[in-house]
Design an enzyme around this catalytic site. Structure first.
Site, PDB file in Angstrom:
ATOM      1  N   ASP A  13      56.006   5.194  45.715  1.00 12.59           N
ATOM      2  CA  ASP A  13      55.385   4.426  44.642  1.00 12.59           C
ATOM      3  C   ASP A  13      55.942   4.885  43.297  1.00 12.59           C
ATOM      4  OD1 ASP A  13      53.475   2.503  43.599  1.00 12.59           O
ATOM      5  OD2 ASP A  13      52.443   4.225  42.764  1.00 12.59           O
ATOM      6  N   SER A  14      55.737   4.060  42.296  1.00 17.30           N
ATOM      7  CA  SER A  14      56.182   4.430  40.950  1.00 17.30           C
ATOM      8  C   SER A  14      55.347   5.586  40.397  1.00 17.30           C
ATOM      9  CB  SER A  14      56.057   3.222  40.025  1.00 17.30           C
ATOM     10  OG  SER A  14      54.739   2.720  40.069  1.00 17.30           O
ATOM     11  N   TYR A  45      56.876   1.095  36.511  1.00 16.15           N
ATOM     12  CA  TYR A  45      58.022   0.283  36.918  1.00 16.15           C
ATOM     13  C   TYR A  45      57.785  -1.189  36.536  1.00 16.15           C
ATOM     14  CZ  TYR A  45      60.198   3.801  40.073  1.00 16.15           C
ATOM     15  OH  TYR A  45      60.833   4.888  40.614  1.00 16.15           O
ATOM     16  N   GLY A  46      56.525  -1.560  36.463  1.00 15.60           N
ATOM     17  CA  GLY A  46      56.167  -2.974  36.311  1.00 15.60           C
ATOM     18  C   GLY A  46      56.677  -3.627  35.043  1.00 15.60           C
ATOM     19  N   CYS A  76      54.521   0.286  46.224  1.00 17.55           N
ATOM     20  CA  CYS A  76      54.595  -0.325  44.897  1.00 17.55           C
ATOM     21  C   CYS A  76      54.979  -1.808  45.023  1.00 17.55           C
ATOM     22  CB  CYS A  76      55.636   0.433  44.092  1.00 17.55           C
ATOM     23  SG  CYS A  76      55.847  -0.174  42.430  1.00 17.55           S
ATOM     24  N   SER A  78      55.923  -3.715  42.605  1.00 12.58           N
ATOM     25  CA  SER A  78      57.094  -4.001  41.769  1.00 12.58           C
ATOM     26  C   SER A  78      58.380  -3.651  42.515  1.00 12.58           C
ATOM     27  CB  SER A  78      57.009  -3.218  40.451  1.00 12.58           C
ATOM     28  OG  SER A  78      55.783  -3.474  39.811  1.00 12.58           O
ATOM     29  N   GLU A 155      44.237   4.037  35.428  1.00 12.56           N
ATOM     30  CA  GLU A 155      44.729   5.412  35.253  1.00 12.56           C
ATOM     31  C   GLU A 155      43.770   6.225  34.387  1.00 12.56           C
ATOM     32  OE1 GLU A 155      48.807   6.186  35.082  1.00 12.56           O
ATOM     33  OE2 GLU A 155      48.902   5.086  36.967  1.00 12.56           O
ATOM     34  N   CYS A 184      49.132  -5.328  43.098  1.00 17.96           N
ATOM     35  CA  CYS A 184      49.501  -4.097  42.385  1.00 17.96           C
ATOM     36  C   CYS A 184      48.713  -2.959  43.007  1.00 17.96           C
ATOM     37  CB  CYS A 184      49.142  -4.260  40.901  1.00 17.96           C
ATOM     38  SG  CYS A 184      49.353  -2.736  39.961  1.00 17.96           S
ATOM     39  N   THR A 185      49.380  -1.814  43.127  1.00 14.40           N
ATOM     40  CA  THR A 185      48.736  -0.655  43.769  1.00 14.40           C
ATOM     41  C   THR A 185      47.391  -0.280  43.152  1.00 14.40           C
ATOM     42  OG1 THR A 185      50.115   0.635  42.252  1.00 14.40           O
ATOM     43  CG2 THR A 185      50.821   0.524  44.560  1.00 14.40           C
ATOM     44  N   HIS A 186      47.258  -0.472  41.843  1.00  8.18           N
ATOM     45  CA  HIS A 186      46.063   0.021  41.149  1.00  8.18           C
ATOM     46  C   HIS A 186      44.827  -0.859  41.344  1.00  8.18           C
ATOM     47  CE1 HIS A 186      49.158   2.340  39.245  1.00  8.18           C
ATOM     48  NE2 HIS A 186      48.315   2.958  38.457  1.00  8.18           N
TER      49      HIS A 186
HETATM   50  N1  DGL Z   1      52.841   0.628  41.384  1.00  6.64           N
HETATM   51  C1  DGL Z   1      53.022  -0.484  40.489  1.00  6.64           C
HETATM   52  C2  DGL Z   1      52.881  -1.779  41.298  1.00  6.64           C
HETATM   53  O1  DGL Z   1      52.219  -1.824  42.322  1.00  6.64           O
HETATM   54  C3  DGL Z   1      52.045  -0.465  39.332  1.00  6.64           C
HETATM   55  C4  DGL Z   1      52.373   0.582  38.287  1.00  6.64           C
HETATM   56  C5  DGL Z   1      53.736   0.366  37.648  1.00  6.64           C
HETATM   57  O2  DGL Z   1      53.892  -0.577  36.849  1.00  6.64           O
HETATM   58  O3  DGL Z   1      54.625   1.137  37.976  1.00  6.64           O
HETATM   59  O4  DGL Z   1      53.455  -2.771  40.911  1.00  6.64           O
END
Ligand code: DGL
Length: 265
Positions: A13-14, A45-46, A76, A78, A155, A184-186
């Site tokens: 993951d990022s 990364y997004g 991730c 992204s 976060e 998205c992971t979050h």
């Molecule tokens: N992990 C990223 C995603 O699921 C979210 C956080 C990022 O932008 O890196 O797209």
């Protein structure tokens, strides 16, 4: 795939968000060991462009080659949106992203006439991956919206309250989707708040649950008899990753953290 049941997975993951996918893997005890790498030094990364996301992902792949993993899961969205093909072309092990599983989960649960809202980072939404795959499955009633502000809120551990309500109002307004892809992971961490925003039942699609279903269905993972062990690596501040992992993952007491190190990336 090697000649034995897949027991060791890499999860990329990022940053820390991929822990939501790890949580699902732990709950279903799909692997004996998980090697987690979060590129915490370069998150998010997004907001990056396609070439940068591909370059970072290929660098992470080099890191995973140091471990005898049976499969690499890109938690991730992204990365799954922009780099999955490049990773698959050169990786010495299978690589699976979260977008195809997410779409599969939609096709199993949602009627094609439903209004589906896809939310994710700018990268995920501009890649059009979810939209293209869903259209191929005859889902044409789609709204795709980048909702990047949810990432820093999560976060900051803002899972409810005024700021989150205002952000949902900003992004969702009067939309009335039948289903929402949490791309998205979050976002699984604010799933309750998102559900409550709508005054009717809307189905939420969660990448972690979707990938579990996908791995099981394709025979890419087998339930393990023991609690999985996780080794955590981060490109910056692994102690923070470990702390968040303890908070997010181990409320239920499953699994154990065996180490936490900064990777050379
Ligand atoms: N992990 C990223 C995603 O699921 C979210 C956080 C990022 O932008 O890196 O797209």
């Amino acid at each position: 795939m090697k000649g034995h049941n897949p027991l060791r997975a890499g999860v990329f993951d990022s940053g820390v968000g991929g822990l939501t996918v790890v949580k699902s893997l732990l709950e279903h005890k799909l692997f004996d060991e998980i090697i987690y790498f979060g590129d915490t030094a370069r998150v998010p990364y997004g907001s990056k462009d396609k070439n940068t996301i591909i370059r970072y992902s290929l660098e992470a792949l080099e890191f995973f080659k140091n471990f005898d993993i049976d499969i690499l899961i890109t938690a991730c969205n992204s990365v799954s949106a922009y780099a999955i093909q490049e990773l698959q072309e050169v990786a010495p092990f299978p690589v699976v992203g979260v977008i195809e599983p997410g779409v599969l989960a939609v096709t199993k649960r949602i009627d094609p006439n439903s209004l589906i809202l896809i939310i994710g980072t700018n990268a995920t939404i501009s890649s059009h991956q979810y939209q293209t795959l869903l259209r191929k499955q005859n889902f044409h009633n789609l709204i795709a919206k980048p909702t990047p502000l949810f990432v820093p809120l999560v976060e900051e551990e803002i899972f409810e309250g005024e700021i989150l309500e205002a952000t949902m109002c900003h992004y969702f307004g009067n939309l009335r989707p039948d289903a929402i892809i949490l791309g998205c992971t979050h976002f699984p961490l604010i799933a309750d708040a998102i559900s409550n925003y709508f005054d009717y039942k809307t189905t939420l699609i969660h990448s972690g649950e979707a990938i579990v279903e996908y791995l099981e269905q394709r025979g890419l993972a087998m339930p393990s008899t023991k609690s999985p062990t996780i080794k955590f690596f981060a490109s910056e501040n692994p102690e923070k990753l470990k702390k968040i992992a303890k908070l997010w993952l181990y409320k239920g007491g499953e699994g154990k953290i065996s180490s936490s190190t900064t990777s050379p990336i």
